[in-house]
Design a protein around this motif. Sequence first.
Motif, short mmCIF file in Angstrom:
data_model
loop_
_atom_site.label_atom_id
_atom_site.label_comp_id
_atom_site.label_asym_id
_atom_site.label_seq_id
_atom_site.Cartn_x
_atom_site.Cartn_y
_atom_site.Cartn_z
N LEU A 262 -18.08 68.80 -37.77
CA LEU A 262 -18.57 70.18 -38.52
C LEU A 262 -17.47 71.19 -38.32
CD1 LEU A 262 -22.14 70.17 -36.63
CD2 LEU A 262 -21.58 69.89 -39.17
N SER A 263 -16.55 70.86 -37.39
CA SER A 263 -15.27 72.00 -37.43
C SER A 263 -14.06 71.40 -38.23
CB SER A 263 -14.68 71.89 -35.82
OG SER A 263 -16.11 71.81 -34.90
N GLY A 264 -14.20 70.74 -39.02
CA GLY A 264 -13.15 70.05 -40.03
C GLY A 264 -12.10 68.98 -39.41
N ILE A 265 -12.68 68.41 -38.51
CA ILE A 265 -11.94 67.37 -38.05
C ILE A 265 -12.56 66.07 -38.13
CG2 ILE A 265 -10.74 66.70 -35.67
CD1 ILE A 265 -10.84 69.26 -34.85
N GLY A 266 -12.03 65.04 -38.94
CA GLY A 266 -12.74 63.97 -39.36
C GLY A 266 -12.08 63.16 -40.31
N PRO A 267 -12.82 62.22 -41.08
CA PRO A 267 -12.32 61.70 -42.27
C PRO A 267 -12.28 62.82 -43.32
CG PRO A 267 -13.93 60.25 -40.93
CD PRO A 267 -14.13 61.59 -40.53
N ALA A 268 -11.27 62.75 -44.16
CA ALA A 268 -11.16 63.98 -44.94
C ALA A 268 -12.24 63.82 -46.04
CB ALA A 268 -9.85 63.89 -45.35
N ALA A 269 -12.44 62.44 -46.60
CA ALA A 269 -13.27 62.16 -47.61
C ALA A 269 -14.80 62.70 -47.13
CB ALA A 269 -13.30 60.80 -48.31
N THR A 270 -15.23 62.60 -46.01
CA THR A 270 -16.41 62.96 -45.71
C THR A 270 -16.62 64.33 -45.48
OG1 THR A 270 -16.75 60.63 -44.58
CG2 THR A 270 -18.18 62.68 -43.72
N LEU A 271 -15.79 64.65 -45.00
CA LEU A 271 -15.66 66.36 -44.68
C LEU A 271 -15.57 67.18 -46.12
CD1 LEU A 271 -13.24 66.86 -42.03
CD2 LEU A 271 -15.66 66.57 -41.64
N SER A 272 -14.96 66.66 -46.83
CA SER A 272 -14.92 67.45 -48.48
C SER A 272 -16.38 67.09 -48.91
CB SER A 272 -13.73 66.76 -49.12
OG SER A 272 -12.61 66.92 -48.52
N PHE A 274 -19.05 67.25 -47.72
CA PHE A 274 -19.99 68.39 -47.45
C PHE A 274 -19.54 69.51 -47.73
CE2 PHE A 274 -21.66 64.45 -45.08
CZ PHE A 274 -22.97 64.54 -45.40
N GLY A 275 -18.40 69.94 -48.30
CA GLY A 275 -17.79 71.16 -48.36
C GLY A 275 -17.18 71.83 -47.17
N ILE A 276 -16.60 70.82 -46.36
CA ILE A 276 -16.12 71.51 -45.10
C ILE A 276 -14.66 71.39 -45.28
CG2 ILE A 276 -15.89 70.94 -42.61
CD1 ILE A 276 -18.58 69.55 -42.68
N ASP A 277 -13.99 72.44 -45.02
CA ASP A 277 -12.40 72.55 -45.02
C ASP A 277 -11.92 71.32 -44.05
OD1 ASP A 277 -12.56 74.21 -47.03
OD2 ASP A 277 -12.51 76.22 -45.82
N VAL A 278 -10.93 70.90 -44.48
CA VAL A 278 -10.46 69.69 -43.73
C VAL A 278 -9.18 70.42 -42.81
CG1 VAL A 278 -9.05 67.60 -43.45
CG2 VAL A 278 -11.05 67.78 -45.24
N VAL A 279 -9.38 70.07 -41.41
CA VAL A 279 -8.26 70.85 -40.39
C VAL A 279 -7.16 69.62 -40.10
CG1 VAL A 279 -7.95 71.66 -38.36
CG2 VAL A 279 -9.75 72.75 -39.62
N ARG A 280 -8.09 68.45 -40.09
CA ARG A 280 -7.38 67.34 -39.25
C ARG A 280 -7.99 66.06 -39.84
NH1 ARG A 280 -1.97 66.72 -38.04
NH2 ARG A 280 -1.74 64.75 -36.78
N ASP A 281 -7.28 65.28 -40.70
CA ASP A 281 -7.68 64.07 -41.22
C ASP A 281 -7.73 62.86 -40.28
OD1 ASP A 281 -8.80 62.00 -42.65
OD2 ASP A 281 -7.21 61.77 -44.00
N LEU A 282 -8.76 62.56 -39.46
CA LEU A 282 -8.88 61.66 -38.28
C LEU A 282 -10.07 60.68 -38.47
CD1 LEU A 282 -7.83 63.88 -35.21
CD2 LEU A 282 -6.32 62.23 -36.13
N PRO A 283 -9.89 59.58 -37.74
CA PRO A 283 -11.18 58.63 -38.01
C PRO A 283 -12.34 58.84 -36.96
CG PRO A 283 -9.23 57.46 -36.88
CD PRO A 283 -8.73 58.95 -37.46
#
Length: 518
Positions: A262-272, A274-283
């Motif tokens: 929810l904070s933008g830290i996670g798998p980039a494809a999943t975050l995108s 949901f319309g969440i800006d990607v802060v850091r692409d991590l598994p």
Amino acid sequence: MSTYDYVIVGAGSAGCVLAARLSEDPEVRVALIEAGGPDTAQEIHVPAAFPQLFKSALDWDLDSEPEPGIGNRRAYLPRGRVFGGCSSINAMIYIRGNRADYDGWAAAGADGWSYDEVLPYFKRSEGNERGEDEFHGADGPLTVSDGRSEHPLASAFVQAAVQAGHKANDDFNGATQFGVGRYQLTQRGGLRCSAAVAYLHPALERPNLTVLSFALAHRVVIEGGRATGVEVERGGAVEVVRAEREVILSAGAYESPKLLMLSGIGPAATLSAFGIDVVRDLPVGEGLQDHYMTLLNFRTDVESLLTAATPENAALLQNEGRGHLTSNIGETGGFFRSRDDLTAPDLQFHAAPVLFHQEGLGAAAEHGFSFGPCVLAPAGRGAVTLRSPRPDAAPRITHNYLVAPEDQEVIVAGLRVALEIAAQPAVTDLATGPYLVPESDADADLLAWARRHGQTLYHPTSTCAIGSVVDPELRVYGVPGLRVVDASVFPTVPRGNTNAPTVMAAEKAADLITGAGR
């Protein structure tokens, strides 16, 4: 807007430890954010009453997605939503895991997490009534005691296992984990000693510790690439609780990855998606592990815990701290191997002096007892993902129980051990018939039965693991000012109940945060 040095999210086992340890420095301001409230419910503190907390207001009451390995059943996943978290609703079993777990973590790159390096933190946390020795501490906040119920139906499992050729073991946290015996428990005077009782309650009077209860964390606030606070909803209002030094997520293996995403830290494809800006692409959320358990249930004429709630037992609990109301239900058990070539156990048993079925939700309408295995070192891994960008939406959880062929083989082997124990005189002399047991001992029938009747052992881990999401000091990769401290950081699920390892990890993290552990 309020400002602190450290903002901790989650007053579960890890959060209580951190709040107490970090606030020991009177110059440090600590905020502890908890979605639930104080641990005042009587059912928390009366050990045998903990199943009454399932699906209550003190339970997050999560469910998995349809699990492909167990016939697409959804698994019920109780998690504590109260001071103490799961340590306020669990079975209080004190097990650390195996030396091989921690040495395996270190060998895979988790520097500082070998068995010899974490043992001092286990000992520092532990107040074992047996006293101090090579493996145990006696002066720590977390009281560890021998069970004071000693129900004959639970003792029968140990006797039957010895009759079947297994060795007795009076300390699963000592020189060897193998064998059968009575579990030591996180109890004090026959009552539950949760992380809240052990750590948080004594710290609540400190002026530098603020607890924000009934506060739902929405997201970590990240400014200029750094974690600077937590957005929280409390009493219908949304505010930001700022952290001048660090934000620490201790929300557990399901909620910590959800908050990161929810904070933008996670798998980039999943975050995108949901319309969440990607802060850091991590598994984030990947690698989920849990222990899957299945229990044989037998009828008996011996009085079980079904009728434990008597005035006499209440008086024993209140006046002497003993009796069947002190029972943690899973009083006895043991550790086994499914193959002779294994040097560490891959099966753990729990035995209860009462019927325990339907994921712990089934009514115990008659006297009975139960015991059975869990897959202790699972090969399968699952994931936690978002269901919605709403912070009040439960995450999607898939464990992949019994999907891996290795896990299928282990649960079948474990059921064979259980059936062998069930055939011994100590069990057959007490059992009047089966209540819920496999139809036959054929491999296919045992596996089908395990899929149909198994459940979680309540031990999710590894969704923000060291080496993939956090470094060995539990700092989130690429996001200064942010750590995760709970069972989600474990690279693999330990061989045993996970509360003691979670407390250990928080003790170690407190030193890492303050610099004492470097």
